[in-house]
Write a protein that holds these residues in place. Structure first.
Motif, PDB file in Angstrom:
ATOM      1  N   ALA A 169       0.831  -1.204   0.000  1.00 16.11           N
ATOM      2  CA  ALA A 169       0.000   0.000   0.000  1.00 16.11           C
ATOM      3  C   ALA A 169       0.865   1.254   0.000  1.00 16.11           C
ATOM      4  CB  ALA A 169      -0.930  -0.014   1.210  1.00 16.11           C
ATOM      5  N   ILE A 170       1.910   1.269   0.817  1.00 20.20           N
ATOM      6  CA  ILE A 170       2.829   2.405   0.858  1.00 20.20           C
ATOM      7  C   ILE A 170       3.442   2.649  -0.521  1.00 20.20           C
ATOM      8  CG2 ILE A 170       5.054   3.217   1.758  1.00 20.20           C
ATOM      9  CD1 ILE A 170       4.297   1.710   4.390  1.00 20.20           C
ATOM     10  N   GLU A 171       3.932   1.594  -1.143  1.00 24.43           N
ATOM     11  CA  GLU A 171       4.564   1.721  -2.454  1.00 24.43           C
ATOM     12  C   GLU A 171       3.579   2.227  -3.505  1.00 24.43           C
ATOM     13  OE1 GLU A 171       7.135  -0.980  -5.663  1.00 24.43           O
ATOM     14  OE2 GLU A 171       6.131  -1.935  -3.965  1.00 24.43           O
ATOM     15  N   ALA A 172       2.366   1.678  -3.487  1.00 22.88           N
ATOM     16  CA  ALA A 172       1.372   2.068  -4.496  1.00 22.88           C
ATOM     17  C   ALA A 172       0.976   3.530  -4.360  1.00 22.88           C
ATOM     18  CB  ALA A 172       0.148   1.171  -4.376  1.00 22.88           C
ATOM     19  N   HIS A 240      15.646  20.608   5.420  1.00 20.60           N
ATOM     20  CA  HIS A 240      14.958  19.687   4.511  1.00 20.60           C
ATOM     21  C   HIS A 240      13.905  18.938   5.313  1.00 20.60           C
ATOM     22  CE1 HIS A 240      14.126  17.420   0.979  1.00 20.60           C
ATOM     23  NE2 HIS A 240      14.547  16.260   1.461  1.00 20.60           N
ATOM     24  N   SER A 241      12.793  18.599   4.649  1.00 19.74           N
ATOM     25  CA  SER A 241      11.716  17.816   5.261  1.00 19.74           C
ATOM     26  C   SER A 241      11.362  16.645   4.370  1.00 19.74           C
ATOM     27  CB  SER A 241      10.460  18.685   5.472  1.00 19.74           C
ATOM     28  OG  SER A 241      10.721  19.765   6.333  1.00 19.74           O
ATOM     29  N   TRP A 242      10.979  15.531   4.984  1.00 16.91           N
ATOM     30  CA  TRP A 242      10.560  14.348   4.257  1.00 16.91           C
ATOM     31  C   TRP A 242       9.513  13.613   5.085  1.00 16.91           C
ATOM     32  CZ3 TRP A 242      15.398  15.237   6.277  1.00 16.91           C
ATOM     33  CH2 TRP A 242      15.824  14.423   7.337  1.00 16.91           C
ATOM     34  N   ASN A 243       9.216  12.369   4.768  1.00 15.23           N
ATOM     35  CA  ASN A 243       8.143  11.631   5.439  1.00 15.23           C
ATOM     36  C   ASN A 243       8.656  10.368   6.102  1.00 15.23           C
ATOM     37  OD1 ASN A 243       7.022  12.942   2.780  1.00 15.23           O
ATOM     38  ND2 ASN A 243       5.318  12.892   4.217  1.00 15.23           N
ATOM     39  N   GLU A 244       7.921   9.942   7.123  1.00 20.99           N
ATOM     40  CA  GLU A 244       8.131   8.624   7.711  1.00 20.99           C
ATOM     41  C   GLU A 244       6.806   7.882   7.730  1.00 20.99           C
ATOM     42  OE1 GLU A 244      11.973   9.161  10.634  1.00 20.99           O
ATOM     43  OE2 GLU A 244      10.003   8.966  11.568  1.00 20.99           O
ATOM     44  N   VAL A 245       6.887   6.570   7.553  1.00 21.21           N
ATOM     45  CA  VAL A 245       5.702   5.713   7.635  1.00 21.21           C
ATOM     46  C   VAL A 245       5.985   4.570   8.600  1.00 21.21           C
ATOM     47  CG1 VAL A 245       4.701   6.229   5.369  1.00 21.21           C
ATOM     48  CG2 VAL A 245       6.494   4.498   5.545  1.00 21.21           C
ATOM     49  N   TRP A 246       4.931   4.155   9.286  1.00 18.35           N
ATOM     50  CA  TRP A 246       5.048   3.071  10.263  1.00 18.35           C
ATOM     51  C   TRP A 246       4.478   1.805   9.649  1.00 18.35           C
ATOM     52  CZ3 TRP A 246       1.959  -0.481  12.568  1.00 18.35           C
ATOM     53  CH2 TRP A 246       2.387  -1.075  13.764  1.00 18.35           C
ATOM     54  N   TYR A 252       9.912   3.843   8.917  1.00 17.76           N
ATOM     55  CA  TYR A 252      10.771   3.923   7.733  1.00 17.76           C
ATOM     56  C   TYR A 252      10.643   5.334   7.162  1.00 17.76           C
ATOM     57  CZ  TYR A 252      10.383  -1.225   7.762  1.00 17.76           C
ATOM     58  OH  TYR A 252      10.400  -2.554   8.108  1.00 17.76           O
ATOM     59  N   PHE A 253      11.647   5.782   6.422  1.00 21.23           N
ATOM     60  CA  PHE A 253      11.499   7.079   5.781  1.00 21.23           C
ATOM     61  C   PHE A 253      11.263   6.915   4.281  1.00 21.23           C
ATOM     62  CE2 PHE A 253      16.199   6.685   5.398  1.00 21.23           C
ATOM     63  CZ  PHE A 253      16.386   7.074   4.071  1.00 21.23           C
ATOM     64  N   THR A 254      10.588   7.893   3.718  1.00 21.07           N
ATOM     65  CA  THR A 254      10.329   7.944   2.287  1.00 21.07           C
ATOM     66  C   THR A 254      10.156   9.410   1.912  1.00 21.07           C
ATOM     67  OG1 THR A 254       8.939   7.107   0.460  1.00 21.07           O
ATOM     68  CG2 THR A 254       7.820   7.677   2.525  1.00 21.07           C
ATOM     69  N   GLU A 255       9.881   9.679   0.631  1.00 20.70           N
ATOM     70  CA  GLU A 255       9.678  11.048   0.160  1.00 20.70           C
ATOM     71  C   GLU A 255       8.545  11.096  -0.847  1.00 20.70           C
ATOM     72  OE1 GLU A 255      13.148  14.070  -0.001  1.00 20.70           O
ATOM     73  OE2 GLU A 255      13.766  12.322  -1.167  1.00 20.70           O
ATOM     74  N   PRO A 258       9.571   9.099  -4.553  1.00 19.39           N
ATOM     75  CA  PRO A 258      10.121   7.966  -3.807  1.00 19.39           C
ATOM     76  C   PRO A 258      11.290   7.271  -4.486  1.00 19.39           C
ATOM     77  CG  PRO A 258       8.166   7.274  -4.989  1.00 19.39           C
ATOM     78  CD  PRO A 258       8.308   8.757  -5.242  1.00 19.39           C
ATOM     79  N   SER A 259      12.166   6.734  -3.673  1.00 17.66           N
ATOM     80  CA  SER A 259      13.241   5.869  -4.164  1.00 17.66           C
ATOM     81  C   SER A 259      13.296   4.579  -3.354  1.00 17.66           C
ATOM     82  CB  SER A 259      14.582   6.600  -4.090  1.00 17.66           C
ATOM     83  OG  SER A 259      14.792   7.141  -2.790  1.00 17.66           O
ATOM     84  N   GLY A 260      12.220   4.304  -2.588  1.00 18.19           N
ATOM     85  CA  GLY A 260      12.163   3.101  -1.761  1.00 18.19           C
ATOM     86  C   GLY A 260      12.275   3.438  -0.291  1.00 18.19           C
ATOM     87  N   LEU A 261      11.772   2.569   0.559  1.00 15.29           N
ATOM     88  CA  LEU A 261      11.831   2.811   1.998  1.00 15.29           C
ATOM     89  C   LEU A 261      13.269   2.817   2.489  1.00 15.29           C
ATOM     90  CD1 LEU A 261       8.834   0.683   3.347  1.00 15.29           C
ATOM     91  CD2 LEU A 261       8.895   3.110   2.735  1.00 15.29           C
ATOM     92  N   ASP A 262      13.571   3.805   3.312  1.00 16.56           N
ATOM     93  CA  ASP A 262      14.907   3.983   3.897  1.00 16.56           C
ATOM     94  C   ASP A 262      15.986   4.118   2.832  1.00 16.56           C
ATOM     95  OD1 ASP A 262      13.896   4.011   6.424  1.00 16.56           O
ATOM     96  OD2 ASP A 262      14.643   2.038   7.019  1.00 16.56           O
TER      97      ASP A 262
END
Length: 415
Positions: A169-172, A240-246, A252-255, A258-262
């Protein structure tokens, strides 16, 4: 409930005529006729909220002033299964929100969050404290309070509905959000701290605006998310600011791009952050107070955005990634910039960004004459790979340098 206590609650002058007092009393009682009132007639009885919230709610309603009626209605009208969530939001919302948010705004936000929690399989396994703090909130930082949740739930469900787990879901969602909302990074945006709809209206945003947009999209489909960032990189290149998902018990971090988790170009910079420096640490936002605040570089007077210091995790991630890379097909590339016209130590600090055919892969700032002679800006890059360095002279002039790596560590001297 007597007239005097009602008047005291709404800060009316008790010396006005009795006729006016009666009219005011009747109108107030009609407005809150179904709102349970305590014996002192000062604050509502929170019959559905767990006891641990009662003192927090007392204080929140006191600070809400005339908007206490709206907040009280939200507490009273919340279904039993949503009562604690409503109490959580009201207990910890910033002062500005206590004074403006309506009952319908709060109740709709909570109802839609629970709808997503029940719809998506990963929602059922999210711990309550994570759901409350990182899915339920209607805001991330100090942005305008858009009523985005229902719209975003409907917009992004189509991308995650077929996901087998939260990682899919995160990737999509991450892969599709840019095409869905048509917002891109642009320094011409109106302000750095834009809300989702402000960014969508302009089709542009800062890194912080993009991060707000992505976190709200994640939360809309019950993916816990927050913003992470630094007020200033370790080498003084700015914020700089970015995102984290649980997911499955871990952050994990993402943007937005995206370039993949962490995985991101900025990990080497985040991995050099200093957790003991308020300026150079890495922070993650929190709705629940933590005792520290997220440093907002666009307005240092705002201290109501709670945060956690998460620097240590980024440092550990970077150390592990660097060690793993050097075991494989990677080498260290050291970079320095020298100005031949200078007397003495000719080294100058300049910003350097690294790109390959897929985009930016890293960035940093070279050491100047005040640093140790062995202090080089170091990138861990693929062997036998072509790269482009973009660097910016002190006067703002941009220059470029192309090179290819081989099997051994190399030193690039820029001029």
């Amino acid at each position: 409930c007597n007239i005097k206590s009602i008047c005291t609650l709404y800060q009316f002058n008790i010396n006005i005529t009795s006729t006016l007092i009666l009219r005011i009393w009747l109108s107030v009682c009609l407005a809150v006729s179904t709102l349970p009132i305590s014996a002192s007639c000062k604050l509502p009885v929170y019959k559905n909220a767990p006891p641990q919230y009662h003192k927090l709610l007392d204080e929140a309603l006191r600070r809400a002033g005339s908007n206490a009626v709206e907040l009280g209605q939200a507490l009273r009208q919340a279904p039993q299964e949503h009562a604690e969530a409503v109490a959580f939001l009201i207990s910890y919302m910033p002062q500005r929100d206590l004074q403006i948010l309506t009952a319908s705004f709060i109740l709709d936000n909570v109802a839609c969050a629970y709808e997503a929690k029940e719809r998506f399989p990963w929602g059922k396994s999210i711990p309550k404290d994570v759901f409350f703090n990182d899915v339920l909130p209607y805001c991330v930082m100090n942005e305008t309070r858009d009523n985005w949740r229902r719209d975003f739930y409907e917009r992004f469900t189509k991308y995650v509905a077929g996901a087998r787990d939260i990682f899919e879901a995160i990737e999509a969602l991450n892969k599709n959000i840019r095409n869905e909302v048509q917002v891109d990074y642009n320094t011409k945006r109106e302000k750095p701290d834009q809300s989702p709809y402000e960014s969508m209206r302009q089709n542009m945003a800062s890194c912080s605006g993009l991060a707000v947009l992505l976190t709200d999209a994640f939360r809309a489909v019950c993916i816990p998310s927050r913003i992470a960032g630094t007020p200033n990189w370790y080498d003084e290149r700015g914020n700089h600011s970015w995102n984290e998902v649980w997911a499955d018990g871990k952050w994990y971090f993402t943007e937005y791009y995206p370039s993949g988790l962490d995985k991101s170009w900025f990990l080497s910079s985040a991995g050099r952050a200093d957790e003991h420096s308020a300026e150079h640490a890495i922070y993650a936002t929190s709705f629940r107070p933590t005792g520290i605040h997220f440093p907002l570089v666009w307005d240092s007077t705002i201290t109501y955005v709670a945060a956690e210091n998460v620097t240590k995790r980024y440092v550990e991630l970077y150390r592990k990634e660097s060690a793993d890379k050097l075991k494989g097909d990677y080498i260290n590339v050291k970079v320095t910039y020298v100005d031949p016209t200078r007397d003495g130590d000719k080294r100058v600090a300049v910003n350097v960004d690294v790109f390959d055919s897929n985009g930016q892969v890293d960035g940093g700032r070279t050491a100047d004459g005040n640093r140790d002679l062995n202090d080089f800006l170091t990138f861990t890059l693929k062997k036998h790979h072509e790269y482009l360095l973009k660097y910016f002279l002190p006067d703002g002039t941009e220059r470029q340098y192309r090179f290819a790596t081989a099997d051994k560590e190399i030193l690039v001297e820029l001029k």
